[in-house]
Scaffold this motif. Sequence first.
Motif, PDB file in Angstrom:
ATOM      1  N   ALA A 125      13.277   6.521 -29.641  1.00  0.00           N
ATOM      2  CA  ALA A 125      13.504   7.218 -28.374  1.00  0.00           C
ATOM      3  C   ALA A 125      12.270   7.947 -27.838  1.00  0.00           C
ATOM      4  CB  ALA A 125      14.683   8.177 -28.509  1.00  0.00           C
ATOM      5  N   PRO A 126      11.523   8.722 -28.650  1.00  0.00           N
ATOM      6  CA  PRO A 126      10.368   9.443 -28.083  1.00  0.00           C
ATOM      7  C   PRO A 126       9.321   8.518 -27.478  1.00  0.00           C
ATOM      8  CG  PRO A 126      10.978  10.374 -30.212  1.00  0.00           C
ATOM      9  CD  PRO A 126      11.752   9.106 -30.063  1.00  0.00           C
ATOM     10  N   ALA A 127       9.017   7.403 -28.177  1.00  0.00           N
ATOM     11  CA  ALA A 127       8.011   6.475 -27.656  1.00  0.00           C
ATOM     12  C   ALA A 127       8.498   5.816 -26.372  1.00  0.00           C
ATOM     13  CB  ALA A 127       7.678   5.414 -28.705  1.00  0.00           C
ATOM     14  N   LEU A 128       9.791   5.479 -26.327  1.00  0.00           N
ATOM     15  CA  LEU A 128      10.349   4.888 -25.109  1.00  0.00           C
ATOM     16  C   LEU A 128      10.310   5.890 -23.958  1.00  0.00           C
ATOM     17  CD1 LEU A 128      13.451   2.967 -26.524  1.00  0.00           C
ATOM     18  CD2 LEU A 128      11.440   1.948 -25.445  1.00  0.00           C
ATOM     19  N   LEU A 129      10.585   7.142 -24.256  1.00  0.00           N
ATOM     20  CA  LEU A 129      10.555   8.179 -23.227  1.00  0.00           C
ATOM     21  C   LEU A 129       9.151   8.314 -22.640  1.00  0.00           C
ATOM     22  CD1 LEU A 129      12.451  10.332 -21.932  1.00  0.00           C
ATOM     23  CD2 LEU A 129      11.517  11.962 -23.579  1.00  0.00           C
ATOM     24  N   VAL A 130       8.131   8.300 -23.502  1.00  0.00           N
ATOM     25  CA  VAL A 130       6.745   8.396 -23.034  1.00  0.00           C
ATOM     26  C   VAL A 130       6.377   7.170 -22.215  1.00  0.00           C
ATOM     27  CG1 VAL A 130       4.327   8.438 -23.794  1.00  0.00           C
ATOM     28  CG2 VAL A 130       6.022   9.894 -24.926  1.00  0.00           C
ATOM     29  N   THR A 131       6.806   5.986 -22.673  1.00  0.00           N
ATOM     30  CA  THR A 131       6.528   4.758 -21.928  1.00  0.00           C
ATOM     31  C   THR A 131       7.140   4.824 -20.536  1.00  0.00           C
ATOM     32  OG1 THR A 131       6.505   3.480 -23.994  1.00  0.00           O
ATOM     33  CG2 THR A 131       6.769   2.249 -21.937  1.00  0.00           C
ATOM     34  N   GLY A 132       8.392   5.266 -20.474  1.00  0.00           N
ATOM     35  CA  GLY A 132       9.058   5.388 -19.184  1.00  0.00           C
ATOM     36  C   GLY A 132       8.419   6.438 -18.295  1.00  0.00           C
ATOM     37  N   LEU A 133       7.996   7.557 -18.889  1.00  0.00           N
ATOM     38  CA  LEU A 133       7.329   8.618 -18.122  1.00  0.00           C
ATOM     39  C   LEU A 133       6.064   8.066 -17.452  1.00  0.00           C
ATOM     40  CD1 LEU A 133       6.971  11.645 -17.379  1.00  0.00           C
ATOM     41  CD2 LEU A 133       5.707  11.898 -19.533  1.00  0.00           C
ATOM     42  N   GLY A 134       5.247   7.362 -18.229  1.00  0.00           N
ATOM     43  CA  GLY A 134       4.039   6.775 -17.654  1.00  0.00           C
ATOM     44  C   GLY A 134       4.352   5.753 -16.589  1.00  0.00           C
ATOM     45  N   SER A 135       5.388   4.936 -16.826  1.00  0.00           N
ATOM     46  CA  SER A 135       5.780   3.928 -15.846  1.00  0.00           C
ATOM     47  C   SER A 135       6.201   4.561 -14.525  1.00  0.00           C
ATOM     48  CB  SER A 135       6.921   3.076 -16.413  1.00  0.00           C
ATOM     49  OG  SER A 135       7.310   2.086 -15.497  1.00  0.00           O
ATOM     50  N   GLY A 136       6.945   5.660 -14.594  1.00  0.00           N
ATOM     51  CA  GLY A 136       7.362   6.351 -13.381  1.00  0.00           C
ATOM     52  C   GLY A 136       6.187   6.912 -12.605  1.00  0.00           C
ATOM     53  N   LEU A 137       5.165   7.385 -13.337  1.00  0.00           N
ATOM     54  CA  LEU A 137       3.970   7.914 -12.671  1.00  0.00           C
ATOM     55  C   LEU A 137       3.140   6.814 -12.028  1.00  0.00           C
ATOM     56  CD1 LEU A 137       2.856  10.574 -15.318  1.00  0.00           C
ATOM     57  CD2 LEU A 137       3.786  11.026 -13.033  1.00  0.00           C
ATOM     58  N   VAL A 138       3.274   5.590 -12.542  1.00  0.00           N
ATOM     59  CA  VAL A 138       2.578   4.457 -11.916  1.00  0.00           C
ATOM     60  C   VAL A 138       3.348   3.987 -10.681  1.00  0.00           C
ATOM     61  CG1 VAL A 138       1.848   2.057 -12.199  1.00  0.00           C
ATOM     62  CG2 VAL A 138       1.500   3.679 -14.055  1.00  0.00           C
ATOM     63  N   MET A 139       4.643   3.728 -10.858  1.00  0.00           N
ATOM     64  CA  MET A 139       5.407   3.128  -9.780  1.00  0.00           C
ATOM     65  C   MET A 139       5.670   4.108  -8.647  1.00  0.00           C
ATOM     66  SD  MET A 139       8.901   0.861  -9.869  1.00  0.00           S
ATOM     67  CE  MET A 139      10.102   2.168  -9.742  1.00  0.00           C
ATOM     68  N   GLY A 140       5.837   5.392  -8.967  1.00  0.00           N
ATOM     69  CA  GLY A 140       6.162   6.377  -7.945  1.00  0.00           C
ATOM     70  C   GLY A 140       5.218   6.376  -6.758  1.00  0.00           C
ATOM     71  N   PRO A 141       3.906   6.499  -6.990  1.00  0.00           N
ATOM     72  CA  PRO A 141       2.965   6.550  -5.849  1.00  0.00           C
ATOM     73  C   PRO A 141       2.407   5.192  -5.443  1.00  0.00           C
ATOM     74  CG  PRO A 141       1.793   7.123  -7.843  1.00  0.00           C
ATOM     75  CD  PRO A 141       3.230   6.844  -8.252  1.00  0.00           C
ATOM     76  N   TYR A 142       2.741   4.127  -6.197  1.00  0.00           N
ATOM     77  CA  TYR A 142       2.059   2.848  -6.008  1.00  0.00           C
ATOM     78  C   TYR A 142       2.136   2.327  -4.577  1.00  0.00           C
ATOM     79  CZ  TYR A 142       1.641  -2.216  -5.782  1.00  0.00           C
ATOM     80  OH  TYR A 142       1.330  -3.489  -5.383  1.00  0.00           O
ATOM     81  N   PHE A 143       3.340   2.218  -4.007  1.00  0.00           N
ATOM     82  CA  PHE A 143       3.474   1.578  -2.704  1.00  0.00           C
ATOM     83  C   PHE A 143       2.747   2.355  -1.610  1.00  0.00           C
ATOM     84  CE2 PHE A 143       7.104  -0.550  -4.779  1.00  0.00           C
ATOM     85  CZ  PHE A 143       6.811  -1.856  -4.434  1.00  0.00           C
ATOM     86  N   GLN A 144       2.898   3.689  -1.622  1.00  0.00           N
ATOM     87  CA  GLN A 144       2.236   4.455  -0.574  1.00  0.00           C
ATOM     88  C   GLN A 144       0.721   4.389  -0.686  1.00  0.00           C
ATOM     89  OE1 GLN A 144       4.135   8.461  -0.377  1.00  0.00           O
ATOM     90  NE2 GLN A 144       4.326   7.982   1.794  1.00  0.00           N
TER      91      GLN A 144
END
Length: 480
Positions: A379-398
């Motif tokens: 769970a902790p590693a998956l949480l970190v992976t998801g956190l980083g993914s959200g920081l990538v995808m969140g601003p990507y389109f704009q």
Amino acid sequence: MTTLDTRPAEASGHAGAAPYKWRWPALFVILAGSVMELLDATVTSIAGPTMQADLGGGTSMIQWLGVAYTLAMTAGLLTGGRLGDIVGRKRMFLIGATGFVVGSLLCAVAVSPETVIAARVVQGLFGAAMVPQGLGMMKEMFPPKELQSAFAAFGPIMGLSAIGGPILAGWLVDADFFGTGWRMIFLINLPLGLVTVAAAMRFLPATRRSGAVRLDLPGALLASLGSLLIVFPLVQGREHGWPAWTFVMMAASVAVFAFFGWYESRRSRRGGDPLIAPSLFRKRAFIGGMFVGTIYFSAFTGFGLVFNLYTQLGLGYTPLKAGLAGVPLSAGMIVGMGVMQAVKRHGRKVLLAGAVIMAAGVVALLLLLGPETGPWRLAPALLVTGLGSGLVMGPYFQIALSGVDPHETGSASGTLTALQQLGAALGVALLGTVFFGALGGDPTVAAQHTFWVVAGMVALTFLTGFLLPRYAREDAEPVR
């Protein structure tokens, strides 16, 4: 440009006109259509092994369940929004939602790998006809002061769908309602889809046909052919021992995409409506956005598939337990997108930091894998992976859209959304092939090999991220 077929009390949201009366119920209809599409984009990554055991076929069948859907979405998205302008957005939404229900029924009654894959293509094509209509209708229904609130509703919906899709799929497969097994993951779309169609007929604004835009059907066919020529050999090549035709097809894909670029430029010079504005390919920032998006979405989607396969084939989890094991990944992604809102003023640095965090999470996860590994340990590693993914995808389109001129935004946003789907198809094809190719021995070793590839792809996302503009443009068009 499509205009609302309005009455005095139901005028469009343009200046000087009263907002559309049923705009908030209409928003929920649009969200319901998006939920159907988002759920079906993820359910087969959980149900795939069960479906293969029931229907037969090789391991590539599991890959094709996702690839067929996303490739069809890619092909359809390139034309779906344009068809809405031509025949009316409400009409296309209804056609798309109805066809999606039919495709779901065909999936549920499939009796072979070929029939279920063909039905997934039907789902993807009609989903692509339905989804793009929402953005255009929202921009017409809502006044500017309410539009951002309307768009904000998509964030929680996408987050809940990301978490709920795999869990719902696993629960339905394990519950085996009425002996339907995996088929219930598609049958559940029937009541939801029919209610959505009925509500769409009542609440969505009627639109009139616009003759200003022409459909670029040859361009759409060329783009679809180029995508198929690279994805098909990636999926099938391993099972056939990588014969010469697989490399010929991949080389032909490059030639087809080059011809596609030439055709689009020629169509534009002759005054036609190209599928993609040729001027976009002269902008370094947009090219960078294409690379970043394709690589990132390939890595993230392929990672999700392989993790779900490993938990079932390697750790022996039931479909429901496998779905629950992936919750920290989706939860971390939602948290990451929330954090992004607080730090988005830093622009590209947020995306780059997200890639570093995501890569660290993937490496930590692969080091934790083992035959006795439990979900709480992962769970902790998956949480970190998801956190980083959200920081990538969140601003990507704009950020990616910040490098284009205002008159190119519509074409650019459609292209990036289509590349999101193509990247997902490539990720399933490539990373699924790496995993199954190493599966002859220890599943843990196969997963570790695959996750090293994922980490490399995320590192490449970081490097290509420097091609993007430093900051997002605040007036960039929202992208679903």
